[in-house]
Design a protein around this motif. Structure first.
Motif, mmCIF file in Angstrom:
data_model
loop_
_atom_site.group_PDB
_atom_site.id
_atom_site.type_symbol
_atom_site.label_atom_id
_atom_site.label_comp_id
_atom_site.label_asym_id
_atom_site.label_seq_id
_atom_site.Cartn_x
_atom_site.Cartn_y
_atom_site.Cartn_z
ATOM 1 N N GLY A 14 0.978 35.294 -17.369
ATOM 2 C CA GLY A 14 1.280 34.531 -18.580
ATOM 3 C C GLY A 14 0.302 34.801 -19.710
ATOM 4 O O GLY A 14 0.694 34.938 -20.872
ATOM 5 N N LEU A 15 -0.976 34.899 -19.377
ATOM 6 C CA LEU A 15 -1.978 35.191 -20.402
ATOM 7 C C LEU A 15 -1.806 36.601 -20.962
ATOM 8 O O LEU A 15 -1.983 36.825 -22.162
ATOM 9 C CB LEU A 15 -3.386 35.005 -19.841
ATOM 10 N N ALA A 16 -1.421 37.538 -20.109
ATOM 11 C CA ALA A 16 -1.161 38.897 -20.584
ATOM 12 C C ALA A 16 0.058 38.920 -21.503
ATOM 13 O O ALA A 16 0.080 39.633 -22.519
ATOM 14 C CB ALA A 16 -0.964 39.845 -19.408
ATOM 15 N N MET A 17 1.059 38.132 -21.178
ATOM 16 C CA MET A 17 2.250 38.046 -22.031
ATOM 17 C C MET A 17 1.877 37.478 -23.402
ATOM 18 O O MET A 17 2.293 37.997 -24.441
ATOM 19 C CB MET A 17 3.312 37.163 -21.365
ATOM 20 N N ALA A 18 1.092 36.421 -23.400
ATOM 21 C CA ALA A 18 0.685 35.789 -24.653
ATOM 22 C C ALA A 18 -0.234 36.695 -25.459
ATOM 23 O O ALA A 18 -0.220 36.661 -26.693
ATOM 24 C CB ALA A 18 -0.012 34.461 -24.357
ATOM 25 N N ALA A 19 -1.019 37.510 -24.775
ATOM 26 C CA ALA A 19 -1.944 38.408 -25.471
ATOM 27 C C ALA A 19 -1.210 39.360 -26.400
ATOM 28 O O ALA A 19 -1.672 39.629 -27.510
ATOM 29 C CB ALA A 19 -2.780 39.192 -24.463
ATOM 30 N N SER A 20 -0.069 39.851 -25.973
ATOM 31 C CA SER A 20 0.696 40.778 -26.806
ATOM 32 C C SER A 20 1.077 40.144 -28.142
ATOM 33 O O SER A 20 0.914 40.749 -29.200
ATOM 34 C CB SER A 20 1.967 41.225 -26.078
ATOM 35 N N GLU A 21 1.559 38.930 -28.089
ATOM 36 C CA GLU A 21 1.953 38.243 -29.327
ATOM 37 C C GLU A 21 0.738 37.898 -30.181
ATOM 38 O O GLU A 21 0.768 38.020 -31.404
ATOM 39 C CB GLU A 21 2.742 36.981 -29.008
ATOM 40 N N THR A 22 -0.335 37.492 -29.547
ATOM 41 C CA THR A 22 -1.547 37.141 -30.285
ATOM 42 C C THR A 22 -2.125 38.361 -30.987
ATOM 43 O O THR A 22 -2.557 38.274 -32.142
ATOM 44 C CB THR A 22 -2.591 36.505 -29.352
ATOM 45 N N ARG A 37 -7.487 49.687 -34.437
ATOM 46 C CA ARG A 37 -7.484 50.603 -33.299
ATOM 47 C C ARG A 37 -7.850 49.850 -32.021
ATOM 48 O O ARG A 37 -7.260 50.043 -30.964
ATOM 49 C CB ARG A 37 -8.467 51.751 -33.530
ATOM 50 N N ARG A 38 -8.816 48.968 -32.116
ATOM 51 C CA ARG A 38 -9.212 48.174 -30.951
ATOM 52 C C ARG A 38 -8.078 47.251 -30.504
ATOM 53 O O ARG A 38 -7.903 47.000 -29.317
ATOM 54 C CB ARG A 38 -10.464 47.358 -31.258
ATOM 55 N N LEU A 39 -7.312 46.767 -31.464
ATOM 56 C CA LEU A 39 -6.164 45.939 -31.107
ATOM 57 C C LEU A 39 -5.137 46.745 -30.314
ATOM 58 O O LEU A 39 -4.499 46.220 -29.394
ATOM 59 C CB LEU A 39 -5.506 45.349 -32.355
ATOM 60 N N ASP A 40 -4.980 48.016 -30.660
ATOM 61 C CA ASP A 40 -4.064 48.873 -29.905
ATOM 62 C C ASP A 40 -4.511 48.985 -28.451
ATOM 63 O O ASP A 40 -3.694 48.983 -27.531
ATOM 64 C CB ASP A 40 -3.970 50.269 -30.534
ATOM 65 N N VAL A 41 -5.829 49.072 -28.243
ATOM 66 C CA VAL A 41 -6.371 49.136 -26.887
ATOM 67 C C VAL A 41 -6.082 47.823 -26.149
ATOM 68 O O VAL A 41 -5.671 47.828 -24.985
ATOM 69 C CB VAL A 41 -7.891 49.435 -26.912
ATOM 70 N N LEU A 42 -6.276 46.698 -26.824
ATOM 71 C CA LEU A 42 -6.004 45.397 -26.211
ATOM 72 C C LEU A 42 -4.517 45.256 -25.877
ATOM 73 O O LEU A 42 -4.153 44.713 -24.829
ATOM 74 C CB LEU A 42 -6.445 44.265 -27.135
ATOM 75 N N SER A 98 -11.935 36.001 -33.553
ATOM 76 C CA SER A 98 -12.625 35.106 -32.615
ATOM 77 C C SER A 98 -11.636 34.471 -31.643
ATOM 78 O O SER A 98 -11.905 34.360 -30.443
ATOM 79 C CB SER A 98 -13.373 34.014 -33.370
ATOM 80 N N PHE A 99 -10.479 34.056 -32.147
ATOM 81 C CA PHE A 99 -9.455 33.464 -31.292
ATOM 82 C C PHE A 99 -8.991 34.476 -30.252
ATOM 83 O O PHE A 99 -8.850 34.159 -29.070
ATOM 84 C CB PHE A 99 -8.266 32.983 -32.123
ATOM 85 N N LEU A 100 -8.771 35.705 -30.685
ATOM 86 C CA LEU A 100 -8.345 36.752 -29.768
ATOM 87 C C LEU A 100 -9.417 37.000 -28.702
ATOM 88 O O LEU A 100 -9.103 37.175 -27.521
ATOM 89 C CB LEU A 100 -8.044 38.042 -30.526
ATOM 90 N N ALA A 101 -10.679 36.990 -29.098
ATOM 91 C CA ALA A 101 -11.772 37.187 -28.148
ATOM 92 C C ALA A 101 -11.782 36.074 -27.101
ATOM 93 O O ALA A 101 -12.003 36.336 -25.905
ATOM 94 C CB ALA A 101 -13.113 37.246 -28.880
ATOM 95 N N MET A 102 -11.517 34.847 -27.521
ATOM 96 C CA MET A 102 -11.456 33.736 -26.564
ATOM 97 C C MET A 102 -10.311 33.941 -25.580
ATOM 98 O O MET A 102 -10.450 33.716 -24.376
ATOM 99 C CB MET A 102 -11.288 32.409 -27.291
ATOM 100 N N GLY A 103 -9.172 34.377 -26.090
ATOM 101 C CA GLY A 103 -8.025 34.639 -25.224
ATOM 102 C C GLY A 103 -8.304 35.749 -24.232
ATOM 103 O O GLY A 103 -7.943 35.656 -23.048
ATOM 104 N N GLU A 104 -8.946 36.811 -24.706
ATOM 105 C CA GLU A 104 -9.288 37.921 -23.823
ATOM 106 C C GLU A 104 -10.268 37.475 -22.742
ATOM 107 O O GLU A 104 -10.168 37.898 -21.593
ATOM 108 C CB GLU A 104 -9.874 39.083 -24.625
ATOM 109 N N ALA A 105 -11.213 36.626 -23.105
ATOM 110 C CA ALA A 105 -12.173 36.108 -22.118
ATOM 111 C C ALA A 105 -11.446 35.286 -21.055
ATOM 112 O O ALA A 105 -11.740 35.393 -19.857
ATOM 113 C CB ALA A 105 -13.243 35.267 -22.810
ATOM 114 N N GLY A 106 -10.475 34.493 -21.482
ATOM 115 C CA GLY A 106 -9.682 33.713 -20.529
ATOM 116 C C GLY A 106 -8.878 34.599 -19.602
ATOM 117 O O GLY A 106 -8.792 34.356 -18.387
#
Length: 118
Positions: A14-22, A37-42, A98-106
């Protein structure tokens, strides 16, 4: 009834699914090429994790796999709702990152927990 391991698998998925939209929402707020470019990696990372999760869910069979996927969809919905509220508040590029970083940490901590349980 899902086991703790299966629930955690749904959480990670679920978190991976949400990451794409975020990532898409954050990208629309950024101008910097390097950050894009880093977003493409994420985005690629989230896609790979989703693939691994789907493979693991299929290994449980159709019925249980569908239950795990339903949990993943619930987690993704909650995370997407949270992101939606954050971005509706007029989030600028730095706060979006920052929000994206929090999501990635989760996502990372959930994946670590899944690996430990497995």
């Amino acid at each position: 009834m899902l086991t703790v391991l299966q629930e955690q698998l749904g959480e990670v998925h679920g978190l991976a699914m949400a990451a794409s939209e975020t990532v898409d929402r954050v990208e629309s707020r950024l101008q910097d090429r390097e950050l894009r470019r880093r977003l493409d990696v994420l985005r690629l990372d989230a896609s790979e994790i989703r693939g691994r999760c789907l493979e693991a869910e299929r290994a449980y069979g159709a019925e249980l796999g569908a239950e795990i996927l339903a949990r993943a969809n619930t987690v993704a919905e909650k995370a997407t709702d949270l992101a939606g509220a954050w971005f509706k508040a007029g989030t600028g590029p730095l706060a979006a990152w920052s929000f994206l970083a929090m999501g990635e940490a989760g996502e990372l901590s959930s994946w670590t927990a899944l690996a430990s349980l497995a």
